[in-house]
Design a protein around this motif. Structure first.
Motif, short mmCIF file in Angstrom:
data_model
loop_
_atom_site.label_atom_id
_atom_site.label_comp_id
_atom_site.label_asym_id
_atom_site.label_seq_id
_atom_site.Cartn_x
_atom_site.Cartn_y
_atom_site.Cartn_z
N ASP A 73 0.87 -1.17 0.00
CA ASP A 73 0.00 0.00 0.00
C ASP A 73 0.91 1.22 0.00
OD1 ASP A 73 -2.21 1.55 0.01
OD2 ASP A 73 -2.83 1.10 2.07
N GLY A 74 0.99 1.89 -1.14
CA GLY A 74 1.92 3.01 -1.26
C GLY A 74 3.34 2.46 -1.29
N GLY A 75 4.21 2.93 -0.39
CA GLY A 75 5.58 2.45 -0.32
C GLY A 75 5.76 1.37 0.72
N GLU A 76 4.68 0.92 1.33
CA GLU A 76 4.74 -0.04 2.43
C GLU A 76 4.37 -1.44 1.93
OE1 GLU A 76 1.93 -0.80 6.28
OE2 GLU A 76 2.44 1.27 5.80
N VAL A 77 5.19 -2.43 2.29
CA VAL A 77 4.94 -3.83 1.88
C VAL A 77 4.11 -4.51 2.95
CG1 VAL A 77 6.01 -6.02 1.32
CG2 VAL A 77 7.08 -3.91 0.57
N LYS A 78 3.07 -5.25 2.53
CA LYS A 78 2.19 -5.94 3.46
C LYS A 78 2.30 -7.45 3.28
CE LYS A 78 -1.25 -2.35 4.00
NZ LYS A 78 -2.67 -2.07 4.06
N ASP A 79 1.77 -8.18 4.23
CA ASP A 79 1.76 -9.64 4.18
C ASP A 79 0.77 -10.10 3.11
OD1 ASP A 79 2.24 -12.28 4.77
OD2 ASP A 79 0.82 -12.33 6.44
N ALA A 80 1.19 -11.02 2.24
CA ALA A 80 0.34 -11.47 1.13
C ALA A 80 -0.49 -12.69 1.49
CB ALA A 80 1.21 -11.79 -0.09
N LYS A 81 -0.30 -13.26 2.69
CA LYS A 81 -1.08 -14.44 3.08
C LYS A 81 -2.54 -14.07 3.27
CE LYS A 81 2.25 -17.48 5.14
NZ LYS A 81 2.58 -18.28 6.31
N GLY A 82 -3.43 -14.90 2.74
CA GLY A 82 -4.86 -14.68 2.90
C GLY A 82 -5.44 -13.64 1.97
N LEU A 83 -4.65 -13.08 1.08
CA LEU A 83 -5.16 -12.08 0.14
C LEU A 83 -5.56 -12.75 -1.16
CD1 LEU A 83 -2.64 -9.13 0.50
CD2 LEU A 83 -4.88 -9.35 1.52
N THR A 84 -6.56 -12.20 -1.81
CA THR A 84 -6.95 -12.64 -3.15
C THR A 84 -7.20 -11.42 -4.01
OG1 THR A 84 -9.28 -12.74 -2.58
CG2 THR A 84 -8.04 -14.79 -2.37
N VAL A 85 -7.06 -11.63 -5.30
CA VAL A 85 -7.35 -10.58 -6.26
C VAL A 85 -8.54 -11.06 -7.07
CG1 VAL A 85 -6.49 -9.35 -8.27
CG2 VAL A 85 -4.97 -9.82 -6.37
N SER A 86 -9.63 -10.30 -7.06
CA SER A 86 -10.79 -10.68 -7.86
C SER A 86 -10.80 -9.84 -9.13
CB SER A 86 -12.09 -10.49 -7.07
OG SER A 86 -12.26 -9.15 -6.73
N ALA A 87 -11.12 -10.52 -10.23
CA ALA A 87 -11.10 -9.85 -11.54
C ALA A 87 -12.30 -10.30 -12.35
CB ALA A 87 -9.81 -10.17 -12.27
N GLU A 88 -12.71 -9.45 -13.26
CA GLU A 88 -13.82 -9.76 -14.17
C GLU A 88 -13.25 -9.98 -15.56
OE1 GLU A 88 -17.87 -7.67 -15.96
OE2 GLU A 88 -16.48 -6.50 -14.75
N ILE A 89 -13.74 -11.02 -16.23
CA ILE A 89 -13.29 -11.30 -17.59
C ILE A 89 -14.00 -10.34 -18.53
CG2 ILE A 89 -13.25 -13.00 -19.45
CD1 ILE A 89 -13.06 -15.17 -17.33
N ILE A 90 -13.22 -9.55 -19.26
CA ILE A 90 -13.79 -8.62 -20.24
C ILE A 90 -14.06 -9.35 -21.54
CG2 ILE A 90 -13.38 -6.52 -21.58
CD1 ILE A 90 -11.58 -5.58 -19.27
N ALA A 91 -13.05 -10.09 -22.03
CA ALA A 91 -13.20 -10.80 -23.31
C ALA A 91 -12.13 -11.87 -23.43
CB ALA A 91 -13.07 -9.83 -24.47
N GLN A 92 -12.43 -12.86 -24.27
CA GLN A 92 -11.44 -13.86 -24.68
C GLN A 92 -10.97 -13.45 -26.07
OE1 GLN A 92 -10.40 -16.09 -22.67
NE2 GLN A 92 -12.05 -16.61 -21.27
N THR A 93 -9.68 -13.28 -26.26
CA THR A 93 -9.16 -12.79 -27.52
C THR A 93 -7.87 -13.50 -27.86
OG1 THR A 93 -8.54 -10.77 -28.71
CG2 THR A 93 -7.93 -10.89 -26.40
N ARG A 94 -7.24 -13.08 -28.95
CA ARG A 94 -5.96 -13.65 -29.36
C ARG A 94 -4.98 -12.52 -29.62
NH1 ARG A 94 -6.49 -18.26 -33.60
NH2 ARG A 94 -4.64 -18.96 -32.54
N GLY A 95 -3.71 -12.78 -29.35
CA GLY A 95 -2.66 -11.77 -29.52
C GLY A 95 -2.26 -11.63 -30.97
N GLU A 96 -1.24 -10.81 -31.20
CA GLU A 96 -0.74 -10.60 -32.55
C GLU A 96 -0.05 -11.86 -33.05
OE1 GLU A 96 1.70 -7.21 -33.14
OE2 GLU A 96 0.40 -5.90 -31.96
N LYS A 97 -0.01 -12.01 -34.37
CA LYS A 97 0.63 -13.17 -34.96
C LYS A 97 2.14 -13.00 -34.92
CE LYS A 97 -0.11 -16.39 -38.56
NZ LYS A 97 -0.83 -16.69 -39.78
#
Length: 159
Positions: free
Chosen positions: A43-67
């Motif tokens: 949080d800012g310049g301070e490092v916190k403990d990562a145990k028990g944390l999760t990141v929730s995300a929403e899927i916007i789209a399924q796509t393909r990268g450049e060839k």
């Protein structure tokens, strides 16, 4: 608050509201996924403990990268190979970075109660089938192991 998340063999620095493209994650557009492999949080310049944390995300789209063109050549051997590759990607919008929220057990318990009578109903016909006489499987196994006797050649007639 930010977090360093590992997914698809790569690491991403994410914060709430960010949009990232990661290797394919199963799901349809609009589904919510949880990225649980958090390496570091802060949080800012301070490092916190990562145990028990999760990141929730929403899927916007399924796509393909450049060839990407893969071209192989060996000089003076008339050897040329040209292949292409497009990586499957998932576009994610990070909803929140924070502690894992536990689901309410009441919602999970209701489907289990409905499933129990259905399981009993399925068990009753199975018992009827079990009561029917079954053919012995052991003699079939023994017969399959034995080889048939070789046929004898017919006797030759002298003329």
């Amino acid at each position: 608050m930010f977090a360093i998340v590992r997914t698809g063999g790569k690491q991403y620095r994410v914060a709430a509201g960010d949009k990232i493209a990661v290797e394919k994650i199963e799901g349809a557009a609009g589904d919510t996924v949880s990225l649980g492999d958090i390496l570091l949080a802060g949080d800012g310049g301070e490092v916190k403990d990562a145990k028990g944390l999760t990141v929730s995300a929403e899927i916007i789209a399924q796509t393909r990268g450049e060839k990407v063109i893969v071209f192989k050549k060996r000089r003076r051997h008339n050897y040329r190979r040209r292949n292409g590759h497009r990586q499957s990607l998932t576009l994610l919008r990070i909803l929140s970075v924070g502690e894992a929220k536990k689901a309410a057990p009441k919602k999970e318990a209701a489907p289990k109660e409905d499933a129990a009578p259905a399981a009993e109903a399925k068990a009753a016909p199975a018992e009827k089938k079990a009561a029917a006489p079954k053919k012995a499987a052991a003699p079939k196994a023994e017969a399959a192991e034995k080889k048939p006797a070789a046929k004898k050649a017919a006797p030759k007639k002298d003329a």
